[in-house]
Design a protein around this motif. Structure first.
Motif, PDB file in Angstrom:
ATOM      1  N   LEU A  10       0.821  -1.211   0.000  1.00  0.00           N
ATOM      2  CA  LEU A  10       0.000   0.000   0.000  1.00  0.00           C
ATOM      3  C   LEU A  10       0.854   1.260   0.000  1.00  0.00           C
ATOM      4  O   LEU A  10       0.520   2.249  -0.656  1.00  0.00           O
ATOM      5  CB  LEU A  10      -0.948  -0.010   1.199  1.00  0.00           C
ATOM      6  CG  LEU A  10      -2.095  -1.014   1.117  1.00  0.00           C
ATOM      7  CD1 LEU A  10      -2.897  -1.017   2.408  1.00  0.00           C
ATOM      8  CD2 LEU A  10      -2.993  -0.709  -0.065  1.00  0.00           C
ATOM      9  N   GLN A  11       1.960   1.236   0.725  1.00  0.00           N
ATOM     10  CA  GLN A  11       2.861   2.388   0.749  1.00  0.00           C
ATOM     11  C   GLN A  11       3.448   2.628  -0.646  1.00  0.00           C
ATOM     12  O   GLN A  11       3.537   3.769  -1.100  1.00  0.00           O
ATOM     13  CB  GLN A  11       3.975   2.158   1.762  1.00  0.00           C
ATOM     14  CG  GLN A  11       4.953   3.307   1.868  1.00  0.00           C
ATOM     15  CD  GLN A  11       6.095   2.996   2.830  1.00  0.00           C
ATOM     16  OE1 GLN A  11       6.215   1.886   3.338  1.00  0.00           O
ATOM     17  NE2 GLN A  11       6.930   3.982   3.071  1.00  0.00           N
ATOM     18  N   GLY A  12       3.820   1.554  -1.326  1.00  0.00           N
ATOM     19  CA  GLY A  12       4.341   1.686  -2.680  1.00  0.00           C
ATOM     20  C   GLY A  12       3.299   2.231  -3.645  1.00  0.00           C
ATOM     21  O   GLY A  12       3.596   3.093  -4.471  1.00  0.00           O
ATOM     22  N   LEU A  13       2.079   1.734  -3.530  1.00  0.00           N
ATOM     23  CA  LEU A  13       1.014   2.235  -4.409  1.00  0.00           C
ATOM     24  C   LEU A  13       0.670   3.688  -4.108  1.00  0.00           C
ATOM     25  O   LEU A  13       0.373   4.465  -5.024  1.00  0.00           O
ATOM     26  CB  LEU A  13      -0.218   1.351  -4.293  1.00  0.00           C
ATOM     27  CG  LEU A  13      -0.063  -0.052  -4.882  1.00  0.00           C
ATOM     28  CD1 LEU A  13      -1.307  -0.881  -4.603  1.00  0.00           C
ATOM     29  CD2 LEU A  13       0.230   0.003  -6.359  1.00  0.00           C
ATOM     30  N   ASN A  14       0.728   4.076  -2.841  1.00  0.00           N
ATOM     31  CA  ASN A  14       0.505   5.486  -2.493  1.00  0.00           C
ATOM     32  C   ASN A  14       1.603   6.368  -3.068  1.00  0.00           C
ATOM     33  O   ASN A  14       1.338   7.491  -3.516  1.00  0.00           O
ATOM     34  CB  ASN A  14       0.418   5.655  -0.978  1.00  0.00           C
ATOM     35  CG  ASN A  14      -0.894   5.181  -0.415  1.00  0.00           C
ATOM     36  OD1 ASN A  14      -1.910   5.171  -1.112  1.00  0.00           O
ATOM     37  ND2 ASN A  14      -0.888   4.773   0.836  1.00  0.00           N
ATOM     38  N   THR A  15       2.831   5.871  -3.069  1.00  0.00           N
ATOM     39  CA  THR A  15       3.937   6.633  -3.649  1.00  0.00           C
ATOM     40  C   THR A  15       3.741   6.811  -5.146  1.00  0.00           C
ATOM     41  O   THR A  15       3.943   7.903  -5.681  1.00  0.00           O
ATOM     42  CB  THR A  15       5.273   5.916  -3.375  1.00  0.00           C
ATOM     43  OG1 THR A  15       5.439   5.758  -1.970  1.00  0.00           O
ATOM     44  CG2 THR A  15       6.442   6.690  -3.942  1.00  0.00           C
ATOM     45  N   VAL A  16       3.334   5.745  -5.830  1.00  0.00           N
ATOM     46  CA  VAL A  16       3.068   5.828  -7.270  1.00  0.00           C
ATOM     47  C   VAL A  16       1.949   6.827  -7.536  1.00  0.00           C
ATOM     48  O   VAL A  16       2.044   7.661  -8.438  1.00  0.00           O
ATOM     49  CB  VAL A  16       2.712   4.442  -7.840  1.00  0.00           C
ATOM     50  CG1 VAL A  16       2.207   4.543  -9.270  1.00  0.00           C
ATOM     51  CG2 VAL A  16       3.910   3.524  -7.779  1.00  0.00           C
ATOM     52  N   ASP A  30       1.636  14.515  -8.747  1.00  0.00           N
ATOM     53  CA  ASP A  30       2.627  15.587  -8.846  1.00  0.00           C
ATOM     54  C   ASP A  30       2.913  15.935 -10.306  1.00  0.00           C
ATOM     55  O   ASP A  30       3.079  17.108 -10.651  1.00  0.00           O
ATOM     56  CB  ASP A  30       3.925  15.194  -8.146  1.00  0.00           C
ATOM     57  CG  ASP A  30       3.782  15.149  -6.634  1.00  0.00           C
ATOM     58  OD1 ASP A  30       2.780  15.689  -6.111  1.00  0.00           O
ATOM     59  OD2 ASP A  30       4.672  14.567  -5.980  1.00  0.00           O
ATOM     60  N   VAL A  31       2.965  14.928 -11.156  1.00  0.00           N
ATOM     61  CA  VAL A  31       3.186  15.173 -12.582  1.00  0.00           C
ATOM     62  C   VAL A  31       2.023  15.974 -13.161  1.00  0.00           C
ATOM     63  O   VAL A  31       2.225  16.919 -13.927  1.00  0.00           O
ATOM     64  CB  VAL A  31       3.378  13.846 -13.349  1.00  0.00           C
ATOM     65  CG1 VAL A  31       3.297  14.060 -14.846  1.00  0.00           C
ATOM     66  CG2 VAL A  31       4.701  13.225 -12.988  1.00  0.00           C
ATOM     67  N   SER A  32       0.818  15.621 -12.780  1.00  0.00           N
ATOM     68  CA  SER A  32      -0.350  16.362 -13.279  1.00  0.00           C
ATOM     69  C   SER A  32      -0.297  17.819 -12.846  1.00  0.00           C
ATOM     70  O   SER A  32      -0.582  18.725 -13.638  1.00  0.00           O
ATOM     71  CB  SER A  32      -1.639  15.723 -12.774  1.00  0.00           C
ATOM     72  OG  SER A  32      -1.779  14.436 -13.284  1.00  0.00           O
ATOM     73  N   LYS A  33       0.093  18.053 -11.590  1.00  0.00           N
ATOM     74  CA  LYS A  33       0.208  19.430 -11.100  1.00  0.00           C
ATOM     75  C   LYS A  33       1.293  20.194 -11.843  1.00  0.00           C
ATOM     76  O   LYS A  33       1.113  21.371 -12.184  1.00  0.00           O
ATOM     77  CB  LYS A  33       0.497  19.432  -9.604  1.00  0.00           C
ATOM     78  CG  LYS A  33      -0.661  18.996  -8.758  1.00  0.00           C
ATOM     79  CD  LYS A  33      -0.281  18.939  -7.289  1.00  0.00           C
ATOM     80  CE  LYS A  33      -1.387  18.300  -6.463  1.00  0.00           C
ATOM     81  NZ  LYS A  33      -0.984  18.116  -5.063  1.00  0.00           N
ATOM     82  N   LEU A  34       2.442  19.540 -12.091  1.00  0.00           N
ATOM     83  CA  LEU A  34       3.517  20.207 -12.823  1.00  0.00           C
ATOM     84  C   LEU A  34       3.105  20.517 -14.258  1.00  0.00           C
ATOM     85  O   LEU A  34       3.417  21.595 -14.784  1.00  0.00           O
ATOM     86  CB  LEU A  34       4.774  19.327 -12.830  1.00  0.00           C
ATOM     87  CG  LEU A  34       5.642  19.358 -11.588  1.00  0.00           C
ATOM     88  CD1 LEU A  34       6.754  18.331 -11.689  1.00  0.00           C
ATOM     89  CD2 LEU A  34       6.214  20.737 -11.365  1.00  0.00           C
ATOM     90  N   ALA A  45       7.580   9.030 -12.777  1.00  0.00           N
ATOM     91  CA  ALA A  45       6.248   8.481 -12.529  1.00  0.00           C
ATOM     92  C   ALA A  45       5.973   7.282 -13.434  1.00  0.00           C
ATOM     93  O   ALA A  45       5.379   6.292 -12.997  1.00  0.00           O
ATOM     94  CB  ALA A  45       5.189   9.565 -12.737  1.00  0.00           C
ATOM     95  N   ARG A  46       6.417   7.348 -14.686  1.00  0.00           N
ATOM     96  CA  ARG A  46       6.210   6.236 -15.611  1.00  0.00           C
ATOM     97  C   ARG A  46       6.976   4.997 -15.153  1.00  0.00           C
ATOM     98  O   ARG A  46       6.453   3.881 -15.186  1.00  0.00           O
ATOM     99  CB  ARG A  46       6.651   6.628 -17.013  1.00  0.00           C
ATOM    100  CG  ARG A  46       6.432   5.499 -18.025  1.00  0.00           C
ATOM    101  CD  ARG A  46       6.813   5.896 -19.425  1.00  0.00           C
ATOM    102  NE  ARG A  46       5.884   6.930 -19.872  1.00  0.00           N
ATOM    103  CZ  ARG A  46       6.200   7.861 -20.771  1.00  0.00           C
ATOM    104  NH1 ARG A  46       7.394   7.888 -21.297  1.00  0.00           N
ATOM    105  NH2 ARG A  46       5.312   8.749 -21.138  1.00  0.00           N
ATOM    106  N   MET A  47       8.215   5.190 -14.700  1.00  0.00           N
ATOM    107  CA  MET A  47       8.999   4.062 -14.200  1.00  0.00           C
ATOM    108  C   MET A  47       8.364   3.447 -12.961  1.00  0.00           C
ATOM    109  O   MET A  47       8.329   2.223 -12.804  1.00  0.00           O
ATOM    110  CB  MET A  47      10.425   4.504 -13.907  1.00  0.00           C
ATOM    111  CG  MET A  47      11.249   4.728 -15.148  1.00  0.00           C
ATOM    112  SD  MET A  47      12.911   5.314 -14.804  1.00  0.00           S
ATOM    113  CE  MET A  47      13.549   4.009 -13.784  1.00  0.00           C
ATOM    114  N   SER A  48       7.854   4.289 -12.071  1.00  0.00           N
ATOM    115  CA  SER A  48       7.186   3.793 -10.865  1.00  0.00           C
ATOM    116  C   SER A  48       5.945   2.982 -11.231  1.00  0.00           C
ATOM    117  O   SER A  48       5.696   1.924 -10.652  1.00  0.00           O
ATOM    118  CB  SER A  48       6.773   4.943  -9.960  1.00  0.00           C
ATOM    119  OG  SER A  48       7.840   5.727  -9.611  1.00  0.00           O
TER     120      SER A  48
END
Length: 109
Positions: free
Chosen positions: A45-51, A57-61, A84-87
């Motif tokens: 779940l922590q990994g999925l939250n990070t993704v 963040d990419v959408s905001k940028l 983000a794509r790699m994650s």
């Protein structure tokens, strides 16, 4: 706006002069020692939250690049998109392997 570095990457030390005396631990372990008894579900779940956070963040940028191009460097947006794509690809690979292995375990009786 700068993108934070990958905090969990570690260098492979091949030269004896590069060896240090400190133990190599990830910053998350230093920041939160209560995660020592975390379950696999918590890590997943922590990994999925990070993704998810990286995707947001990419959408905001991208939005910021369109509305105020002088405040964001194009290189930062490109790096964030690739990160983000790699994650996402890594998460997809892990989930696919989990599903495949689970199916293999359940069919091997």
């Amino acid at each position: 706006m700068k993108i934070p570095e990958f905090g969990t990457l570690q260098m492979v030390r091949t030269n004896a002069q590069h060896y240090g005396t400190e133990n190599l631990v990830s910053p998350q372990q230093n920041a939160n020692p209560s995660n020592v008894n975390s379950t696999f579900k918590d890590y997943l779940l922590q990994g999925l939250n990070t993704v998810n956070t990286q995707q947001n963040d990419v959408s905001k940028l991208q939005e910021q690049l369109i509305t105020d191009p002088d405040s964001v460097d194009v290189h930062d947006v490109t790096i964030a998109m690739q990160k983000a794509r790699m994650s996402l690809n890594l998460a997809q690979t892990v989930i696919d392997r989990l599903v495949t292995d689970w199916n293999e375990i359940t069919t091997t009786r």
